[in-house]
Write an enzyme that holds these catalytic residues in place. Structure first.
Site, mmCIF file in Angstrom:
data_model
loop_
_atom_site.group_PDB
_atom_site.id
_atom_site.type_symbol
_atom_site.label_atom_id
_atom_site.label_comp_id
_atom_site.label_asym_id
_atom_site.label_seq_id
_atom_site.Cartn_x
_atom_site.Cartn_y
_atom_site.Cartn_z
ATOM 1 N N ASP A 202 0.817 -1.214 0.000
ATOM 2 C CA ASP A 202 0.000 0.000 0.000
ATOM 3 C C ASP A 202 0.852 1.265 0.000
ATOM 4 O OD1 ASP A 202 -2.745 1.172 0.425
ATOM 5 O OD2 ASP A 202 -1.692 2.055 2.126
ATOM 6 N N GLU A 248 1.604 -0.560 -5.074
ATOM 7 C CA GLU A 248 0.666 0.525 -5.375
ATOM 8 C C GLU A 248 1.509 1.786 -5.508
ATOM 9 O OE1 GLU A 248 -3.151 3.135 -3.850
ATOM 10 O OE2 GLU A 248 -1.619 2.498 -2.440
HETATM 11 C C1 GLC Z 1 -4.061 3.326 -0.563
HETATM 12 C C2 GLC Z 1 -5.335 2.516 -0.457
HETATM 13 C C3 GLC Z 1 -6.424 3.408 0.045
HETATM 14 C C4 GLC Z 1 -6.032 3.947 1.407
HETATM 15 C C5 GLC Z 1 -4.659 4.640 1.361
HETATM 16 C C6 GLC Z 1 -4.111 4.856 2.739
HETATM 17 O O1 GLC Z 1 -4.147 4.294 -1.533
HETATM 18 O O2 GLC Z 1 -5.644 1.909 -1.679
HETATM 19 O O3 GLC Z 1 -7.661 2.773 0.108
HETATM 20 O O4 GLC Z 1 -6.985 4.857 1.868
HETATM 21 O O5 GLC Z 1 -3.718 3.851 0.680
HETATM 22 O O6 GLC Z 1 -3.723 3.627 3.307
#
Ligand code: GLC
Ligand code: CA
Length: 522
Positions: A202, A248
């Site tokens: 993440d 991500e």
């Molecule tokens: C990422 C996740 C999202 C979350 C953020 C903070 O972007 O996909 O849902 O709110 O991280 O953890």
């Protein structure tokens, strides 16, 4: 084609809270998911990625993790998670868990210990605690803003401030501290030891901060030091057979993005450039070419993503006059033509499935669910809503519990009312209603995913010459040709042996507007 499972897999994203409820409390859980594994197997997915399933106060839908080595009680138990992994494996489905390294929860043990231990303690060194500015420290240490809105600093009772790039309930870890590095290596091993096949990382580009920077995203986005962290993670993954890291990484610059995919870092990363691309032939072709040019030299497979739990549902997005997506402007309330949106989303699905590399399918995409735009304000849960001063509706609209069967809510989701209300119109979109319908979105996805396993996945593509400007046409190694017509007028199909699948009815040898087709060629 490579034998490595993840290079060409179709990975289904389960947002557990909204997938299926096994115990009737209106919240999805592991019992509900396990009961629906046959559905996912029948759909034809190769792997399941679950959003965070750890104990969490749910200030950000589980992305505020209170314990990285256990399961949220409303979702089930660690034993059930292990059974889920085993049952998925028995069906030939890999499992991917979501690790949140940038921040924890204000209820996590380390943070509670840091509050207790006081200024200057080793416990506070695991986070970013600072004294404030101003005569009595009443101003935050700097002017950084939270990604969810408001200041990125919160003051505690003894006067110090702590950094949180997201909500105040999500304090950021200090990645300069070797204890933090070690802790996450141990967490990775904890889950790899339990059999998970992959880790979704993440907010992967945000871990390293430059506290001397005045602020703005450049103070914490994609700083060079972050790569050393993922080299360490890769070494941990390599202690096991066939385990992968998926990043991500939201970065506009493809060269910077590519650095995360170097052979000693992550295996793959989500393709957000494609996700955010408008429904236009030239823009899509440009995004596809850029993606291939970025990945192929590194030997990393591209990925194709149309949606996830943070973005507007495709049928809604593609039905708008402006089909772009950005977090800064969700276009909430912009009129969307549902017929056009569905037509384009069907064509986009066949396009994404035909491209070389991995594919992500977010739960409900296969049912063609629209964004739910009329959730009552008092029911909204996404912290973005409150932190934006109630100006940004946030992400609840793509997180509504799935409709499985029946004529009225909760549509077979569970026994009781769902944690976010389902629209009555979803009666027509239940999995049950669609499974029996040969022209439904579900049938399109299921047929496409099964054909994809046989004929597509990892590899490369060759653009067909001679196609019109508004048409995307390419051939895959298996001889499958994908043609997508983004223009207003029907176009003739190229020479072919047979039509394998089409996103909508063809007109003889003509491919109508906003329609995609898969052709078998010699
Ligand atoms: C990422 C996740 C999202 C979350 C953020 C903070 O972007 O996909 O849902 O709110 O991280 O953890
Ligand atoms: Ca439940």
């Amino acid at each position: 084609m490579s034998e490595t499972w993840w290079r060409g897999a179709a990975i289904y994203q389960v947002y557990l809270r909204s997938f299926a409820d096994g115990n009737g409390d209106g919240i999805g859980d592991l019992a509900g998911l396990r009961a629906r594994l046959p559905y996912l197997s029948d759909l034809g997915v190769g792997a399941i990625w679950l959003n965070p399933w750890y104990p969490s106060p749910m200030a950000d839908g589980g992305y505020d993790v209170a314990d990285y080595r256990d399961i949220e009680p409303s979702f089930g138990t660690l034993a059930e998670a292990e059974e889920f992994i085993a049952e998925a494996h028995a069906l030939g489905i890999k499992t991917i868990t979501d690790i949140v390294p940038n921040h924890g929860s204000d209820q996590q043990k380390w943070f509670l210990q840091a509050l207790e231990a006081g200024p200057g303690s080793a416990e506070r060194e695991r986070f970013h605690f600072r004294e404030g500015r101003g005569e009595s420290g009443e101003l935050p240490p700097n002017d950084w803003k939270s990604i969810f809105g408001g200041p990125a600093w919160t003051r505690i009772a003894d006067g110090e401030w702590y950094l949180h790039l997201f909500a105040p309930e999500q304090p950021d870890f200090n990645w300069d501290n070797p204890e933090v590095v070690e802790e996450f290596h141990d967490v990775l091993r904890f889950w790899f030891d339990r059999g998970v096949d992959g880790i979704r990382i993440d907010s992967a580009a945000l871990l390293v901060k430059d506290m001397d920077s005045l602020g703005g995203e450049e103070a914490y986005t994609d700083l060079d030091g972050v790569h050393e962290i993922y080299r360490g993670w890769r070494r941990v993954a390599e202690e096991y057979a066939d385990r992968i890291l998926i990043g991500e990484v939201w970065l506009p610059d493809q060269e910077r993005f590519a650095q995360y995919l170097r052979p000693d870092e992550m295996h793959t990363a989500f393709n957000f450039d494609f996700l955010a691309c408008t429904w236009e032939a030239a823009a899509l072709r440009c995004s596809i070419d850029l993606t291939l040019a970025t990945h192929i030299p590194l030997g990393a497979p591209p990925t194709w993503v149309l949606s996830n739990h943070d973005v507007t549902r495709p049928v809604t997005k593609y039905g708008r006059a402006d089909t772009s997506f950005s977090h800064a402007d969700r276009k909430h309330g912009m009129p969307s033509d549902p017929v056009l949106g569905e037509r384009r989303a069907r064509a986009a699905a066949l396009l994404a499935m035909a491209l070389p590399g991995g594919l992500y399918v977010y739960q409900g995409e296969e049912l063609g669910l629209p964004e739910v735009e009329d959730i009552a304000d008092e029911l909204r849960q996404d912290p973005i809503w409150i932190r934006s001063g109630r100006t940004d509706h946030g992400r609840d609209g793509c997180r509504v519990p799935l409709p499985w069967s029946g004529d009225e809510p909760p549509f077979g989701f569970g026994a009781g009312p769902t944690w976010l209300p389902q629209p009555l119109e979803w009666k027509a979109l239940t999995a049950e209603a669609q499974a029996a319908n040969p022209t439904s979105m579900f049938t399109l996805y299921r047929t496409g995913l099964h054909l994809r396993r046989e004929l597509l996945g990892d590899g490369t593509l060759t653009w067909l010459s001679g196609a019109q400007d508004e048409v995307l046409a390419f051939r895959r190694e298996s001889g499958l040709v994908c043609v997508v017509n983004l223009g207003q007028e029907p176009v003739s199909l190229p020479e072919h042996e047979s039509v394998l699948l089409a996103s909508g009815p063809l007109e003889g040898n003509l491919l109508p507007s906003d329609t995609a087709v898969w052709l078998r060629t010699a």
